[in-house]
Design a protein around this motif. Sequence first.
Motif, PDB file in Angstrom:
ATOM      1  N   PHE A  50       0.854  -1.189   0.000  1.00  0.00           N
ATOM      2  CA  PHE A  50       0.000   0.000   0.000  1.00  0.00           C
ATOM      3  C   PHE A  50       0.894   1.244   0.000  1.00  0.00           C
ATOM      4  CE2 PHE A  50      -3.162   2.997   1.869  1.00  0.00           C
ATOM      5  CZ  PHE A  50      -4.020   2.974   0.774  1.00  0.00           C
ATOM      6  N   LYS A  51       0.252   2.429  -0.060  1.00  0.00           N
ATOM      7  CA  LYS A  51       1.003   3.694  -0.142  1.00  0.00           C
ATOM      8  C   LYS A  51       1.877   3.914   1.097  1.00  0.00           C
ATOM      9  CE  LYS A  51      -2.462   6.558  -2.311  1.00  0.00           C
ATOM     10  NZ  LYS A  51      -3.595   7.397  -1.895  1.00  0.00           N
ATOM     11  N   ASN A  55      -2.722   2.995   7.543  1.00  0.00           N
ATOM     12  CA  ASN A  55      -3.919   3.431   6.827  1.00  0.00           C
ATOM     13  C   ASN A  55      -4.891   2.250   6.785  1.00  0.00           C
ATOM     14  OD1 ASN A  55      -5.815   4.011   4.788  1.00  0.00           O
ATOM     15  ND2 ASN A  55      -4.396   5.412   3.778  1.00  0.00           N
ATOM     16  N   PHE A  57      -7.561   1.754   5.239  1.00  0.00           N
ATOM     17  CA  PHE A  57      -8.010   1.412   3.888  1.00  0.00           C
ATOM     18  C   PHE A  57      -7.068   0.351   3.292  1.00  0.00           C
ATOM     19  CE2 PHE A  57      -8.208   1.938  -0.692  1.00  0.00           C
ATOM     20  CZ  PHE A  57      -9.537   2.212  -0.964  1.00  0.00           C
ATOM     21  N   GLN A 146     -11.421   0.611  -8.473  1.00  0.00           N
ATOM     22  CA  GLN A 146     -12.455   0.362  -7.459  1.00  0.00           C
ATOM     23  C   GLN A 146     -13.856   0.681  -7.945  1.00  0.00           C
ATOM     24  OE1 GLN A 146      -9.846   1.808  -4.966  1.00  0.00           O
ATOM     25  NE2 GLN A 146      -9.626   3.818  -5.784  1.00  0.00           N
ATOM     26  N   GLN A 205      -6.109   9.995  -6.404  1.00  0.00           N
ATOM     27  CA  GLN A 205      -6.816  11.213  -5.958  1.00  0.00           C
ATOM     28  C   GLN A 205      -6.837  12.248  -7.087  1.00  0.00           C
ATOM     29  OE1 GLN A 205      -5.108   9.552  -3.414  1.00  0.00           O
ATOM     30  NE2 GLN A 205      -6.914   9.200  -2.163  1.00  0.00           N
ATOM     31  N   ASP A 236      -1.943  12.041   3.164  1.00  0.00           N
ATOM     32  CA  ASP A 236      -2.459  10.844   3.841  1.00  0.00           C
ATOM     33  C   ASP A 236      -1.794  10.644   5.202  1.00  0.00           C
ATOM     34  OD1 ASP A 236      -4.588  10.045   2.398  1.00  0.00           O
ATOM     35  OD2 ASP A 236      -3.625   8.360   1.384  1.00  0.00           O
ATOM     36  N   PRO A 260     -11.222  13.192  -0.648  1.00  0.00           N
ATOM     37  CA  PRO A 260     -11.263  11.891  -1.321  1.00  0.00           C
ATOM     38  C   PRO A 260     -10.212  10.936  -0.779  1.00  0.00           C
ATOM     39  CG  PRO A 260     -10.088  13.446  -2.694  1.00  0.00           C
ATOM     40  CD  PRO A 260     -10.422  14.170  -1.413  1.00  0.00           C
ATOM     41  N   THR A 261     -10.015  10.948   0.499  1.00  0.00           N
ATOM     42  CA  THR A 261      -9.085  10.025   1.148  1.00  0.00           C
ATOM     43  C   THR A 261      -9.583   9.738   2.556  1.00  0.00           C
ATOM     44  OG1 THR A 261      -7.080  10.266   2.519  1.00  0.00           O
ATOM     45  CG2 THR A 261      -7.558  12.059   1.020  1.00  0.00           C
ATOM     46  N   THR A 262      -9.524   8.492   2.948  1.00  0.00           N
ATOM     47  CA  THR A 262     -10.064   8.110   4.259  1.00  0.00           C
ATOM     48  C   THR A 262      -9.276   8.768   5.398  1.00  0.00           C
ATOM     49  OG1 THR A 262      -8.701   6.109   4.250  1.00  0.00           O
ATOM     50  CG2 THR A 262     -10.943   5.897   3.430  1.00  0.00           C
ATOM     51  N   VAL A 263      -7.996   9.022   5.171  1.00  0.00           N
ATOM     52  CA  VAL A 263      -7.199   9.681   6.213  1.00  0.00           C
ATOM     53  C   VAL A 263      -7.614  11.149   6.312  1.00  0.00           C
ATOM     54  CG1 VAL A 263      -4.874  10.302   6.968  1.00  0.00           C
ATOM     55  CG2 VAL A 263      -5.258   8.124   5.809  1.00  0.00           C
ATOM     56  N   LEU A 284     -14.631  10.429   0.787  1.00  0.00           N
ATOM     57  CA  LEU A 284     -14.509   8.969   0.806  1.00  0.00           C
ATOM     58  C   LEU A 284     -13.997   8.562   2.178  1.00  0.00           C
ATOM     59  CD1 LEU A 284     -12.774   8.564  -2.683  1.00  0.00           C
ATOM     60  CD2 LEU A 284     -15.220   8.365  -2.158  1.00  0.00           C
TER      61      LEU A 284
HETATM   62  C1  RAM Z   1      -7.093   6.604   1.386  1.00  0.00           C
HETATM   63  C2  RAM Z   1      -6.084   6.351   0.343  1.00  0.00           C
HETATM   64  C3  RAM Z   1      -6.593   5.573  -0.823  1.00  0.00           C
HETATM   65  C4  RAM Z   1      -7.965   6.018  -1.239  1.00  0.00           C
HETATM   66  C5  RAM Z   1      -8.901   5.955  -0.085  1.00  0.00           C
HETATM   67  C6  RAM Z   1     -10.300   6.399  -0.454  1.00  0.00           C
HETATM   68  O1  RAM Z   1      -7.036   5.690   2.400  1.00  0.00           O
HETATM   69  O2  RAM Z   1      -5.582   7.582  -0.056  1.00  0.00           O
HETATM   70  O3  RAM Z   1      -5.723   5.689  -1.898  1.00  0.00           O
HETATM   71  O4  RAM Z   1      -8.464   5.297  -2.310  1.00  0.00           O
HETATM   72  O5  RAM Z   1      -8.405   6.794   0.933  1.00  0.00           O
END
Ligand code: RAM
Length: 386
Positions: A50-51, A55, A57, A146, A205, A236, A260-263, A284
Amino acid sequence: MKNWKKLVALGLSTIMLVSLVGCGGKEKPSSENGGKTQEGSLEGTHVFMFKSTGNSFGDLMYDGFSEYMEGKGEKTAYKSPAETTVAAQVQMLDELITQKVASITISTNGDAGYDEVFKKAKDAGIPIVSVDSEATPQYRTCHVNQAETADIGSYLVEAAVLITLGVDYPGDGKLEETVKSELAKYKGDEIKLGVLSASIDTPVQNSWIAAMEEELSKDFYAGKVSPKLDKKYGNDDLTESTTQAQAFIAENKVDCIISPTTVGIAAAGQALKSANSEIKLTGLGLPSEMQSFMPATKDDDAFQSVCPYMMLWDVIHLGAVSAAATYAAVTDGYDGTDGSTFEMDAFRDYEAQTYTTYTSGEGTAVLAGAPYIFYKDNMVDWKDVL
Ligand code: RAM
């Protein structure tokens, strides 16, 4: 066709709910090596990268990846760097190739800087499959997408506009028509939206932000919603994302932040709530991480919460689809060319399925799922699942 797709996408609620409830009790990897990592040599192991670590996700995707691969009798490892950077991933990839891993499934931190190490993998016969955030088209077998990028961009903007206007989630498939009718009546100041993203280079993103800008260029937004997004980047990282969310609060220029990131969304939720800010939030997010910032039950007033509604997809299933693609590449000659297919076994409550590869940008992809809206009517079902 678009509308039909949208209805199907948002109408997956019941099926996905049935699929996901009962997926709890997962063991979440917490370290760089993950909870299910094999000790010792990684030769012959399928690596999921993962990145960065820390995290949820990524952890949830790895749950799905490892469960599917283990069902096939394969060994897996979770290897992510501590920092969300290209350099940290490249260094780790280099070491993994030297160790002769069987495959690499990756969510990347950037769209440049990987060519040399990906070429090394290719020369060593190690397939690269990307998931979530794309790897360089010429070096990947395929990308596992996704959900439709355009749909995610549209839904995020539509949700942010409706939330700014104080309109509750209107139900499956009705986002666009509600936005149109609400904006037709709207006579107030031009609505301004902010974006709190991951890193400035993250491919996934950035593709969603481009889709948001495309959505905002539609006629019915003209003069009512600014076509320009105010963008900030939290890498993130919880601390950096919190600082950026606080900057939005201090500047007080946007009506709603889309993260647009869960973090980012969880950090913004906390910052907006602590500051008792008027700025609203969507994006997200994982229901488990967003509970304190969202309505809990259908009797709640959604607008008492910082984030009245948000979206995501089945992250565990996404990880399993990436495993099925990778497994097919290693064992079944799946080459990811346009039109090529692979089989995925039944997984949890999902039936066995054939995935067909399509052209996406300069490479190819398969589509794993669809966006799903979390709101006051269903949070209770999801907060312990995802
Ligand atoms: C974060 C990451 C991931 C993304 C989700 C929605 O956890 O950045 O890449 O797809 O959010």
